[in-house]
Design a protein around this motif. Structure first.
Motif, PDB file in Angstrom:
ATOM      1  N   ASP A   1       0.816  -1.224   0.000  1.00  0.00           N
ATOM      2  CA  ASP A   1       0.000   0.000   0.000  1.00  0.00           C
ATOM      3  C   ASP A   1       0.846   1.269   0.000  1.00  0.00           C
ATOM      4  O   ASP A   1       0.320   2.376   0.047  1.00  0.00           O
ATOM      5  CB  ASP A   1      -0.972   0.011   1.192  1.00  0.00           C
ATOM      6  N   THR A   2       2.173   1.088  -0.062  1.00  0.00           N
ATOM      7  CA  THR A   2       3.091   2.233  -0.081  1.00  0.00           C
ATOM      8  C   THR A   2       4.289   1.882  -0.950  1.00  0.00           C
ATOM      9  O   THR A   2       4.848   0.792  -0.822  1.00  0.00           O
ATOM     10  CB  THR A   2       3.569   2.566   1.347  1.00  0.00           C
ATOM     11  N   ILE A   3       4.657   2.801  -1.832  1.00  0.00           N
ATOM     12  CA  ILE A   3       5.835   2.614  -2.674  1.00  0.00           C
ATOM     13  C   ILE A   3       6.791   3.788  -2.446  1.00  0.00           C
ATOM     14  O   ILE A   3       6.391   4.953  -2.530  1.00  0.00           O
ATOM     15  CB  ILE A   3       5.467   2.539  -4.167  1.00  0.00           C
ATOM     16  N   ILE A   4       8.041   3.445  -2.151  1.00  0.00           N
ATOM     17  CA  ILE A   4       9.078   4.467  -2.007  1.00  0.00           C
ATOM     18  C   ILE A   4       9.856   4.567  -3.314  1.00  0.00           C
ATOM     19  O   ILE A   4      10.360   3.557  -3.830  1.00  0.00           O
ATOM     20  CB  ILE A   4      10.053   4.125  -0.860  1.00  0.00           C
TER      21      ILE A   4
ATOM     22  N   HIS B   1      -5.096   3.714  -4.386  1.00  0.00           N
ATOM     23  CA  HIS B   1      -5.036   3.508  -2.930  1.00  0.00           C
ATOM     24  C   HIS B   1      -3.606   3.367  -2.416  1.00  0.00           C
ATOM     25  O   HIS B   1      -3.374   3.353  -1.202  1.00  0.00           O
ATOM     26  CB  HIS B   1      -5.841   2.268  -2.526  1.00  0.00           C
ATOM     27  N   ILE B   2      -2.633   3.269  -3.326  1.00  0.00           N
ATOM     28  CA  ILE B   2      -1.230   3.088  -2.913  1.00  0.00           C
ATOM     29  C   ILE B   2      -0.549   4.449  -2.777  1.00  0.00           C
ATOM     30  O   ILE B   2      -0.587   5.278  -3.688  1.00  0.00           O
ATOM     31  CB  ILE B   2      -0.472   2.206  -3.928  1.00  0.00           C
ATOM     32  N   ASN B   3       0.085   4.679  -1.629  1.00  0.00           N
ATOM     33  CA  ASN B   3       0.857   5.903  -1.407  1.00  0.00           C
ATOM     34  C   ASN B   3       2.181   5.822  -2.159  1.00  0.00           C
ATOM     35  O   ASN B   3       2.842   4.782  -2.148  1.00  0.00           O
ATOM     36  CB  ASN B   3       1.160   6.077   0.091  1.00  0.00           C
ATOM     37  N   ILE B   4       2.562   6.927  -2.796  1.00  0.00           N
ATOM     38  CA  ILE B   4       3.854   7.020  -3.480  1.00  0.00           C
ATOM     39  C   ILE B   4       4.691   8.075  -2.752  1.00  0.00           C
ATOM     40  O   ILE B   4       4.278   9.236  -2.634  1.00  0.00           O
ATOM     41  CB  ILE B   4       3.685   7.418  -4.962  1.00  0.00           C
TER      42      ILE B   4
END
Length: 276
Positions: free
Chosen positions: A188-191, A211-214
């Motif tokens: 749910d999160t990509i750095i 819905h995925i945080n970048i």
């Protein structure tokens, strides 16, 4: 009194090439009052595919060049250098009164605030992925977070050749994001663990579910530096504050100037410098 004046100097910002300018842009936005020297080691880019030993030696040479230019604090605005060289330099090489910080810790310290599934994806260069620095640092603060990584070797050349809006860019971005997300449906999160990657953000958003945080590093690193200087008045007091900027490259300054605007958002003037 004269000796004290000599101790005051600009903040140094180092990158293997241009990508660190995207971090510098955010630092300058949040902390415009300081003096800065940016050094890009463009003659020896890319760092991402080089050995730990080569990255360490190159990074150390550039950091010490910035020390020679009067910097007391140097930011490694480069994920590969932060992954492969920062710890060794901090532990073994720093002269008294000099400090070096990287871009990985400010990102990993705060990632918990973005994820609810505890499944975090990393998009990075091959060197950063192989170092496992993000896994190590994230799990140091949050052992419950599972980290998934994928390297994107074509993204940096796409950005540096100003090919961000092409079909080729879309092809590689979609392919690499798919390879990351197929590792887990719960990410749910990509750095974006390379300072070049924020320039591909418009395309990245096309292929990442809403819905995925970048996470882009620039604002986080700038905020972390602000906090660091507040917490360390002894470093802040040795950082000069005239709002000036200087840019150096180990390669052709005209070429550096022409590409720097892509990352920094404004025209700059650069000078050539030798570091070894």
């Amino acid at each position: 009194m004269e000796q004290e004046k000599q101790l005051i100097g600009p903040i140094g910002i180092f990158d293997s090439g241009y990508g660190g300018l995207s971090v510098f842009k955010e630092i300058k936005k949040q902390l415009p009052q300081y003096d800065y020297i940016y050094l890009g080691d463009n003659a020896r880019v890319p760092y991402g595919t080089r050995s730990f030993e080569a990255v360490y030696e190159f990074t150390k040479e550039c950091v010490f060049k910035l020390f020679d230019l009067g910097c007391n604090l140097v930011i490694l605005a480069c994920n590969t250098a932060s992954a492969k060289a920062l710890r060794s330099i901090q532990q073994h090489d720093l002269p008294p009164g000099k400090k070096v910080l990287g871009v990985i810790r400010p990102t990993t310290e705060i990632v918990k605030a973005f994820t609810t599934s505890n499944k975090v994806g990393i998009l990075a260069t091959t060197g950063t992925v192989k170092s496992e620095s993000y896994k190590i640092e994230i799990n140091k603060f949050n052992p419950e977070i599972e980290v998934f990584q994928h390297d994107c070797p074509f993204w940096v050349p796409l950005v540096e050749n100003n090919e961000m809006d092409t079909e080729g860019a879309k092809y590689f971005v979609e392919k690499d994001i798919h390879k990351l997300l197929e590792q887990s449906q719960d990410i749910d999160t990509i750095i974006l663990a390379c300072t070049h990657y924020p320039l591909l953000l418009p395309i990245i958003k096309q292929f990442v579910p809403e819905h995925i945080n970048i996470i882009s590093q620039g604002p986080l690193v700038a905020e972390s530096l602000k906090t660091y200087l507040d917490r360390h008045p002894e470093i802040d007091s040795k950082s000069s504050k005239n709002g000036s900027m200087q840019f150096f490259t180990t390669d052709d300054p005209r070429d550096f100037e022409s590409k720097a605007e892509i990352f920094f958002g404004q025209k700059i003037k650069a000078d050539h410098i030798k570091v070894s």
